[in-house]
Write a protein that holds these residues in place. Structure first.
Motif, PDB file in Angstrom:
ATOM      1  N   GLU A  29      -1.856   2.278 -11.121  1.00 15.13           N
ATOM      2  CA  GLU A  29      -2.299   3.489 -11.812  1.00 15.13           C
ATOM      3  C   GLU A  29      -1.370   4.659 -11.513  1.00 15.13           C
ATOM      4  O   GLU A  29      -1.091   5.496 -12.375  1.00 15.13           O
ATOM      5  N   ASN A  61       0.841  -1.190   0.000  1.00 13.91           N
ATOM      6  CA  ASN A  61       0.000   0.000   0.000  1.00 13.91           C
ATOM      7  C   ASN A  61       0.877   1.242   0.000  1.00 13.91           C
ATOM      8  O   ASN A  61       2.094   1.156  -0.184  1.00 13.91           O
ATOM      9  N   GLU A  62       0.281   2.396   0.202  1.00 17.56           N
ATOM     10  CA  GLU A  62       1.027   3.654   0.110  1.00 17.56           C
ATOM     11  C   GLU A  62       2.112   3.775   1.171  1.00 17.56           C
ATOM     12  O   GLU A  62       3.100   4.492   0.999  1.00 17.56           O
ATOM     13  N   SER A  78       0.496  -5.792   1.179  1.00 24.32           N
ATOM     14  CA  SER A  78      -0.952  -5.798   0.969  1.00 24.32           C
ATOM     15  C   SER A  78      -1.279  -6.564  -0.296  1.00 24.32           C
ATOM     16  O   SER A  78      -0.607  -6.420  -1.332  1.00 24.32           O
ATOM     17  N   ARG A 135      -4.627  -6.433  -1.154  1.00 27.79           N
ATOM     18  CA  ARG A 135      -5.933  -5.861  -1.437  1.00 27.79           C
ATOM     19  C   ARG A 135      -5.990  -5.397  -2.898  1.00 27.79           C
ATOM     20  O   ARG A 135      -5.101  -4.679  -3.359  1.00 27.79           O
ATOM     21  N   PRO A 136      -6.996  -5.784  -3.653  1.00 29.35           N
ATOM     22  CA  PRO A 136      -7.099  -5.368  -5.052  1.00 29.35           C
ATOM     23  C   PRO A 136      -7.071  -3.858  -5.232  1.00 29.35           C
ATOM     24  O   PRO A 136      -6.464  -3.357  -6.195  1.00 29.35           O
ATOM     25  N   ASP A 137      -7.743  -3.122  -4.325  1.00 28.75           N
ATOM     26  CA  ASP A 137      -7.778  -1.672  -4.496  1.00 28.75           C
ATOM     27  C   ASP A 137      -6.403  -1.064  -4.263  1.00 28.75           C
ATOM     28  O   ASP A 137      -6.022  -0.093  -4.937  1.00 28.75           O
ATOM     29  N   ASP A 138      -5.606  -1.617  -3.333  1.00 30.01           N
ATOM     30  CA  ASP A 138      -4.244  -1.127  -3.121  1.00 30.01           C
ATOM     31  C   ASP A 138      -3.387  -1.371  -4.361  1.00 30.01           C
ATOM     32  O   ASP A 138      -2.638  -0.486  -4.813  1.00 30.01           O
ATOM     33  N   GLU A 162      -4.363  -1.914  -7.525  1.00 26.38           N
ATOM     34  CA  GLU A 162      -4.806  -1.107  -8.666  1.00 26.38           C
ATOM     35  C   GLU A 162      -4.392   0.345  -8.507  1.00 26.38           C
ATOM     36  O   GLU A 162      -3.916   0.980  -9.455  1.00 26.38           O
ATOM     37  N   ARG A 163      -4.533   0.898  -7.305  1.00 22.62           N
ATOM     38  CA  ARG A 163      -4.157   2.286  -7.065  1.00 22.62           C
ATOM     39  C   ARG A 163      -2.659   2.489  -7.275  1.00 22.62           C
ATOM     40  O   ARG A 163      -2.229   3.501  -7.850  1.00 22.62           O
ATOM     41  N   ASN A 164      -1.877   1.522  -6.847  1.00 20.31           N
ATOM     42  CA  ASN A 164      -0.428   1.613  -7.007  1.00 20.31           C
ATOM     43  C   ASN A 164      -0.019   1.556  -8.477  1.00 20.31           C
ATOM     44  O   ASN A 164       0.824   2.331  -8.950  1.00 20.31           O
TER      45      ASN A 164
END
Length: 611
Positions: A482, A465-466, A471, A473-476, A478-480
């Motif tokens: 992008e 994650n940030e 992590s 987590r799919p959202d982590d 994908e955010r990374n």
């Protein structure tokens, strides 16, 4: 001789007819390992010292010794330095290729040959000069073991006399070539004079070629691209080099060893750098990634096979966001391919090197000057965007000698990017390693050793994650990813911009790297011979800047010229451009391993234009 605008003249019978010859190529055919490299360099440098624009191309085998090698010198009044397809003047020293060398040239060419080869019986439409090299070298070099090496300097003397190259310039070139070996210089100079005197006394001039002084090389230097790159990396502040020997990149770190020992030893006698020959390419790139994470300006140099082996570490550096510089001196593949031939065949694979979704910054030098300046660009971009930067040179640029303007001392301060100091952390109180604070996709980092409890030295290659915490987590994820793509898009505004020459033509040409030198000559051929004007864009980096998109939009047809089979740069362009622009792109691709020549481009473009 007096200085004149014309470097190469032709004399024919009757004497009153003196047509001008502005372009000349000399091909020296020898055996690899015979010492011809020194002889050819002396010949090239002698012409250069007479003020004549000149270039040298070495075509050598991939074994250590024994196979044929050819060296081509081009002298041109107008400064064209690409390989010339036609050969005007042959020095035939290799019995295995002599017949083929003679048969490959056009009528009227000149052949200087070793007398026992009896080449004058092969054709009647060439000018032949026979030279008894063994007889000439024996008195000069009593030591039989050295004669094979010294023998090549005989032909330097013969050619110098036939072409009226100033013998004083030849001596100057020899003294430079053997600067630290006075005895060797004297021996080679004696061989040159033996050849020169024999030609003067025994060979009647029957060909149209000679060299006449010009003033078009004043202030210039001769240097190979790998040496220029090594200097550039040193001036850019490189402190760590890890490498594994591979043709044609080895001379880059080898040159760095010499330069760093000379200029990077502190007053206390200790080195301020580390240069490590690793056990293989994987270890070399691993060391670079580790040193880059630790805060060093780290680099390696390799070729296509090494690039392939570095793929996994390239993905680690991309995803963990670790800076580093990789010089790819491209050669012909796939597999071992032609290791001593040149190409631009690693473009597509390197742009996306590694598994998963990766995009790497590529720099595309075309000259020794750009090998020097782009070294600084590469390190700055690597640290600014916390990623690997690949400098895509090639064998032609890296290993051959090129005329260049003297390099300017870098005045731009080194850019280290978003590095937080102890004072920064005191003010901020903390930070998240992979957080996009500024909207450019680039996070902030701290260097190991930063004395602050909030400093963090994570370099995580797995999902994170940030805050660099593990992590899945799919959202982590994908955010990374992008954000990494946003960082790549930001780089478009910071990479070296292309050189663009546009007018009102509907025909555009896109080129890059050493193809540039054949393209500028081909454009002149198209204009002079066919009255066809073209516009030209020379790519200097990937990702592409807005100028590239604009250039394609402005032209009905755009020829993308490159030295590979599969139109790799054209493929990258299609991935970047709007779909409706794809039909405007046409490919001119060459993959013979020889440096690109202008005539091949001109002929193919005219064929594709239907003329």
């Amino acid at each position: 001789m007096a200085t004149t605008d014309v470097s190469l003249h032709a004399e024919s019978r009757p004497p009153e007819q003196k047509p001008v010859v502005n372009d000349m190529s000399i091909q020296v055919a020898t055996v690899n390992g015979s010492g011809s490299q020194s002889s050819n360099t002396v010949l090239l440098r002698s012409i250069f010292q007479m003020g004549v624009p000149v270039s040298g191309k070495n075509l050598f085998p991939s074994n250590i010794a024994g196979l044929p090698t050819w060296y081509t010198i081009r002298a041109n009044k107008d400064g064209y330095i690409a390989r010339k397809k036609e050969i005007d003047f042959v020095v035939a020293m290799n019995s295995e290729t002599a017949h083929e060398d003679v048969m490959s040239v056009a009528a009227g060419a000149v052949v200087v040959y070793d007398e026992p080869l009896n080449l004058s019986s092969v054709r009647s439409d060439l000018v032949f000069y026979a030279v008894p090299y063994d007889k000439l070298v024996a008195p000069v070099c009593p030591e039989a073991k050295l004669r094979k090496l010294v023998k090549n300097m005989i032909y330097v003397g013969v050619v110098a006399q036939l072409l009226q190259i100033d013998i004083a310039e030849v001596e100057k070139a020899i003294r430079k070539q053997f600067a630290k070996k006075v005895k060797a210089a004297n021996l080679n100079l004696a061989a040159v004079k033996a050849g020169y005197d024999y030609a003067a006394g025994n060979l009647t001039k029957r060909d149209p070629y000679f060299i006449q002084r010009m003033d078009k090389t004043a202030g210039k230097i001769i240097i190979d691209g790998n040496s220029a790159a090594a200097l550039g990396c040193m001036f850019a502040g490189a402190t760590m080099v890890a490498w594994y020997p591979i043709t044609p990149s080895s001379s880059l770190p080898e040159s760095m060893i010499e330069y760093m020992k000379r200029f990077r030893i502190g007053a206390d006698g200790k080195a301020t750098f580390a240069i490590v020959q690793a056990e293989d390419e994987l270890a070399a790139i691993g060391m670079v990634v580790g040193a880059g994470w630790a805060g060093a300006r780290a680099m390696t140099a390799t070729a296509g096979p090494g690039i392939s082996l570095m793929a996994e570490f390239a993905g680690l550096a991309y995803y963990a966001e670790v800076p580093g510089v990789i010089w790819d001196i491209q050669r012909v593949g796939p597999s071992t391919g032609l290791p001593t031939r040149t190409s631009q065949g690693d473009i597509l694979s390197t742009a996306f090197l590694s598994h998963g979704d990766t995009k790497h910054i590529l720099l595309l030098p075309c000259s020794a000057e750009e090998c020097f300046t782009m070294a600084g660009d590469a390190f700055d971009l690597a640290e600014q965007f916390q990623t690997l930067v690949f400098v895509m040179s090639d064998l032609d640029l890296g290993m051959n000698n090129w005329m260049a303007d003297p390099f300017k001392y870098p005045e731009k301060p080194i850019t280290r990017g978003k590095i937080l100091s102890k004072a920064d952390l005191d003010r901020l109180g903390g930070f998240a390693r992979y957080q996009d604070v500024d909207g450019d996709g680039v996070g902030y980092r701290t260097l190991p050793g930063t004395d602050h409890p909030a400093a963090a030295y994570f370099a995580r290659g797995s999902g994170h994650n940030e805050k660099a915490q593990y992590s899945e987590r799919p959202d982590d994820f994908e955010r990374n990813m992008e954000r990494l793509n946003r960082k790549f898009e930001t780089a478009r505004s910071f990479v070296p911009r292309p050189e663009v020459d546009t007018g009102k033509s509907k025909i555009g040409i896109i080129g890059y790297g050493t193809s540039h030198w054949g393209l500028i000559e081909a454009r002149d051929q198209l204009r002079q011979e066919y009255n066809i004007e073209t516009d030209y864009l020379r790519l200097r980096a990937y990702p592409f800047t807005r100028e590239v998109h604009d250039f394609v939009k402005q032209h009905d047809v755009v020829y993308v010229v490159e030295q590979n089979r599969d139109a790799q740069m054209l493929t990258l362009l299609k991935m970047d451009l709007e779909a409706e622009l794809h039909t405007r792109l046409r490919s001119i691709a060459h993959i013979h391993g020889l440096p690109l020549d202008a005539r091949s481009v001109t002929d193919e473009l005219m064929t594709m234009e239907g003329k």
